[in-house]
Design an enzyme around this catalytic site. Structure first.
Site, PDB file in Angstrom:
ATOM      1  CG  ASP A  13      -1.903  -1.161   1.189  1.00 48.40           C
ATOM      2  OD1 ASP A  13      -2.232  -1.643   0.079  1.00 48.40           O
ATOM      3  OD2 ASP A  13      -2.314  -1.614   2.276  1.00 48.40           O
ATOM      4  CE  LYS A  16       2.302  -2.353  -4.400  1.00 45.10           C
ATOM      5  NZ  LYS A  16       2.095  -2.028  -2.979  1.00 45.10           N
ATOM      6  N   GLY A  40      -4.618  -4.121  -3.889  1.00 43.53           N
ATOM      7  CA  GLY A  40      -5.583  -3.065  -4.206  1.00 43.53           C
ATOM      8  C   GLY A  40      -4.752  -1.851  -4.563  1.00 43.53           C
ATOM      9  CG  HIS A  41      -1.940  -1.907  -7.076  1.00 44.52           C
ATOM     10  ND1 HIS A  41      -1.027  -2.427  -7.941  1.00 44.52           N
ATOM     11  CD2 HIS A  41      -1.684  -2.477  -5.869  1.00 44.52           C
ATOM     12  CE1 HIS A  41      -0.238  -3.282  -7.287  1.00 44.52           C
ATOM     13  NE2 HIS A  41      -0.642  -3.338  -6.031  1.00 44.52           N
ATOM     14  CD  GLN A 224       0.705  -8.752  -2.687  1.00 38.79           C
ATOM     15  OE1 GLN A 224       1.388  -9.402  -3.439  1.00 38.79           O
ATOM     16  NE2 GLN A 224      -0.554  -8.455  -2.981  1.00 38.79           N
TER      17      GLN A 224
HETATM   18  P1  GDP Z   1      -0.752   0.426  -3.560  1.00 39.23           P
HETATM   19  O1  GDP Z   1      -1.373  -0.859  -3.135  1.00 39.23           O
HETATM   20  O2  GDP Z   1       0.724   0.450  -3.334  1.00 39.23           O
HETATM   21  O3  GDP Z   1      -1.105   0.815  -4.977  1.00 39.23           O
HETATM   22  O4  GDP Z   1      -1.357   1.543  -2.607  1.00 39.23           O
HETATM   23  P2  GDP Z   1      -2.914   1.680  -2.176  1.00 39.23           P
HETATM   24  O5  GDP Z   1      -3.672   2.199  -3.324  1.00 39.23           O
HETATM   25  O6  GDP Z   1      -3.396   0.442  -1.537  1.00 39.23           O
HETATM   26  O7  GDP Z   1      -2.789   2.739  -1.002  1.00 39.23           O
HETATM   27  C1  GDP Z   1      -2.292   4.004  -1.197  1.00 39.23           C
HETATM   28  C2  GDP Z   1      -3.373   5.005  -0.775  1.00 39.23           C
HETATM   29  O8  GDP Z   1      -2.799   6.277  -0.613  1.00 39.23           O
HETATM   30  C3  GDP Z   1      -4.456   5.174  -1.816  1.00 39.23           C
HETATM   31  O9  GDP Z   1      -5.655   5.469  -1.172  1.00 39.23           O
HETATM   32  C4  GDP Z   1      -3.971   6.369  -2.624  1.00 39.23           C
HETATM   33  O10 GDP Z   1      -5.023   7.071  -3.253  1.00 39.23           O
HETATM   34  C5  GDP Z   1      -3.344   7.198  -1.559  1.00 39.23           C
HETATM   35  N1  GDP Z   1      -2.195   8.023  -1.968  1.00 39.23           N
HETATM   36  C6  GDP Z   1      -1.230   7.731  -2.858  1.00 39.23           C
HETATM   37  N2  GDP Z   1      -0.286   8.703  -2.864  1.00 39.23           N
HETATM   38  C7  GDP Z   1      -0.667   9.608  -1.944  1.00 39.23           C
HETATM   39  C8  GDP Z   1      -0.093  10.830  -1.461  1.00 39.23           C
HETATM   40  O11 GDP Z   1       0.989  11.260  -1.859  1.00 39.23           O
HETATM   41  N3  GDP Z   1      -0.781  11.490  -0.476  1.00 39.23           N
HETATM   42  C9  GDP Z   1      -1.961  11.033   0.016  1.00 39.23           C
HETATM   43  N4  GDP Z   1      -2.551  11.737   0.968  1.00 39.23           N
HETATM   44  N5  GDP Z   1      -2.533   9.891  -0.418  1.00 39.23           N
HETATM   45  C10 GDP Z   1      -1.881   9.189  -1.372  1.00 39.23           C
HETATM   46  P1  IMO Z   2      -0.926  -4.099  -2.304  1.00 34.66           P
HETATM   47  O1  IMO Z   2      -0.462  -4.638  -3.646  1.00 34.66           O
HETATM   48  C1  IMO Z   2      -1.035  -4.548   2.027  1.00 34.66           C
HETATM   49  C2  IMO Z   2      -1.104  -8.630   3.583  1.00 34.66           C
HETATM   50  C3  IMO Z   2      -2.374  -9.067   4.284  1.00 34.66           C
HETATM   51  C4  IMO Z   2      -1.807 -10.094   5.258  1.00 34.66           C
HETATM   52  C5  IMO Z   2      -0.693 -10.741   4.441  1.00 34.66           C
HETATM   53  C6  IMO Z   2      -1.089 -12.014   3.740  1.00 34.66           C
HETATM   54  O2  IMO Z   2      -2.215  -3.378  -2.381  1.00 34.66           O
HETATM   55  O3  IMO Z   2       0.178  -3.326  -1.658  1.00 34.66           O
HETATM   56  P2  IMO Z   2      -2.641 -12.672   1.688  1.00 34.66           P
HETATM   57  O4  IMO Z   2      -3.981 -12.172   1.269  1.00 34.66           O
HETATM   58  O5  IMO Z   2      -1.570 -12.455   0.699  1.00 34.66           O
HETATM   59  O6  IMO Z   2      -2.715 -14.085   2.194  1.00 34.66           O
HETATM   60  O7  IMO Z   2      -2.282 -11.787   3.004  1.00 34.66           O
HETATM   61  O8  IMO Z   2      -0.301  -9.775   3.481  1.00 34.66           O
HETATM   62  N1  IMO Z   2      -1.316  -8.108   2.217  1.00 34.66           N
HETATM   63  C7  IMO Z   2      -1.257  -6.816   1.895  1.00 34.66           C
HETATM   64  N2  IMO Z   2      -1.076  -5.728   2.673  1.00 34.66           N
HETATM   65  N3  IMO Z   2      -1.129  -4.416   0.678  1.00 34.66           N
HETATM   66  C8  IMO Z   2      -1.289  -5.497  -0.116  1.00 34.66           C
HETATM   67  O9  IMO Z   2      -1.247  -5.431  -1.453  1.00 34.66           O
HETATM   68  C9  IMO Z   2      -1.391  -6.768   0.492  1.00 34.66           C
HETATM   69  N4  IMO Z   2      -1.576  -8.020   0.035  1.00 34.66           N
HETATM   70  C10 IMO Z   2      -1.519  -8.829   1.098  1.00 34.66           C
HETATM   71  O10 IMO Z   2      -3.000  -8.009   4.948  1.00 34.66           O
HETATM   72  O11 IMO Z   2      -1.201  -9.433   6.336  1.00 34.66           O
HETATM   73 MG    MG Z   3      -2.907  -1.547  -1.867  1.00 34.11          MG
END
Ligand code: GDP
Ligand code: IMO
Ligand code: MG
Length: 426
Positions: A13, A16, A40-41, A224
């Protein structure tokens, strides 16, 4: 042509999805190499937020090919829902979204096994997203899995039946109460398979090799983060794939000597969702403020993310394992308003300060050692130029660069595509 990688350096998270979307204009092909719908991207532009699970984050750019590599595990049901969510954007899936024949399928019973395994662990549960990731990779390495390419042969349903029956027997071994209606789950699964079959399946390693010969540029998108890597993460509280740089080689069929840039992405602080050790975790108001301002709720499960200060010991480890060449710092805006910013520079382990990641980073074995830097109050949301960043933030950036000896080339100051500062001076 060489391949660049974009990888999360923490527990996922990091942002990415946002950065892959921003960088897509520099590439011909965006390729996911591991993980599945546990990811979840999030992408945000034109006031709309999109969450992608299996589909690479370049999908909104009409001139790119998005490839789902052999290292990815695909749940047809989630995948079809994801396609439906994109319906209104007139994306030419046949052309712009290609799927490796060697990618493995997540079956409904894999999800049930995930649930049974977690339920049986009680308090020791991993905190899995329950998307069937672990059981699917177990079947892959156990050589029992069903792959996308199998769908092109007549006997795949026999294979499916045998495997699903075995899974049902396995669920029985876990002495837990899991309620399900397999007939319902299978109806949904088989109808999703029919839609999946309308997409283009390819021998992705050949495709990538040819694309490289043709001079095409490729960005590999990780899911991840490094500390969730099956080998190098905080085992057993990890996911079931190699999230680190080597995973891009095996997850796409890219030779190691074809990897060029390794872009390591991290938040200006740290978050973790699910169970497992987290040395810099905050249980006070500061942590609660980070969670609130940063809107730290899982994009897949909606679970609150645990928050804490930046951990340079863990980051140094991730930089080393991945061979990071450039750093990307996300969510700098979330740290605005703290009087002081703490950074963990070492762990106290058995009475000594260590700067490497020890075998166990449980609170019982290590204590984080912090230094304190000045905070800043400025609202960063509207800043587009690096020269406008507050001095205290620049000092924070320089401190991290100096500690890790890698340049930070992008600083993100908000979720929108436009809230991205390229540090051209680096
Ligand atoms: P990913 O899994 O690495 O793609 O990241 P996620 O989408 O799960 O989580 C990142 C969260 O932070 C999302 O809700 C984005 O919209 C938000 N986000 C990304 N960059 C920034 C930033 O620079 N500032 C803030 N406040 N939110 C951000
Ligand atoms: P993105 O790509 C954050 C965590 C889960 C759990 C562990 C194992 O959005 O960064 P799994 O479902 O793989 O058996 O879960 O890894 N986890 C993540 N945490 N971002 C993710 O993906 C994750 N994918 C799995 O919360 O601790
Ligand atoms: Mg994510």
């Amino acid at each position: 042509m060489a391949v660049d990688l974009l990888l999360g350096l923490q527990w996922g998270d990091e942002g990415k999805g946002k950065i892959v979307d921003v960088l897509t204009k520099n590439y011909d092909i965006i390729a996911r190499f591991q993980g599945g719908p546990n990811a979840g991207h999030t992408l945000e532009f034109d006031g709309i937020k999109h969450v992608l699970r299996t589909i690479p984050s370049g999908i909104f750019h009409k001139n790119n090919v998005n490839l789902i590599g052999n290292g990815v595990v695909i749940d047809p049901v989630v995948f079809v829902k994801e396609l439906e969510g994109l319906d209104q954007y007139q994306i030419d899936y046949k052309k712009n979204l290609l799927i490796s024949r060697k990618a493995h399928l997540i079956l409904p019973t894999h999800r049930l096994l995930d649930a049974a395994s977690e339920a049986s662990k009680g308090k020791a549960k991993i905190g899995s997203t329950l998307k069937g990731i672990g059981p699917t990779y177990m079947d892959k390495t156990g050589r029992n899995g069903i792959r996308v390419g199998d769908l092109e042969f007549d006997n795949w349903e026999e294979k499916y039946r045998a495997l699903a029956d075995k899974h049902e027997a396995m669920i029985g071994f876990y002495n837990v109460n899991i309620e399900y209606d397999l007939a319902d789950l299978e109806a949904e699964f088989f109808s999703a398979i029919e839609i999946l079959k309308t997409l283009t399946f390819i021998d992705s390693e050949e495709y990538i090799a040819q694309a490289q010969k043709d001079g095409k540029t490729i960005l590999a998108e990780g899911a991840q983060g490094s500390l969730l890597d099956i080998d190098f993460g905080t085992y057993p509280f990890v996911t079931s794939s190699n999230t680190t740089a080597a995973g891009a080689c095996t997850g796409l069929g890219v030779a190691p000597n074809k990897v060029n840039g390794v872009f390591g992405i991290f938040k200006a602080y740290t978050t973790r969702v699910g169970s497992g050790p987290f040395p810099t975790e905050l249980f006070d108001d500061v942590g609660a403020t980070m969670a609130k301002v940063g809107n730290e709720f899982g994009a897949v499960t909606g679970r609150p993310r645990r928050c804490g200060w930046l951990d340079l010991v863990a980051l140094r480890y991730a930089v080393q394992i991945n061979g990071v060449t450039e750093l990307i710092m996300m969510k700098a805006d979330v740290l605005s308003g703290f009087e002081k910013i703490k950074v963990c520079t070492a762990y106290n382990y058995n009475g000594k300060n260590v700067e490497h990641l020890p075998y166990s980073i449980d609170a019982a074995h290590i204590t984080p050692v912090y230094i304190e830097l000045e905070g800043w109050n400025d609202d960063l949301a509207g800043i587009t130029n690096e020269t406008d960043l507050p001095k205290a933030l620049n000092d924070y950036i320089s401190f991290i660069e100096n500690e890790l000896q890698i340049p930070i080339t992008i600083v993100s100051v908000g979720p929108d595509r436009t809230q991205t500062i390229h540090r051209n001076s680096r």
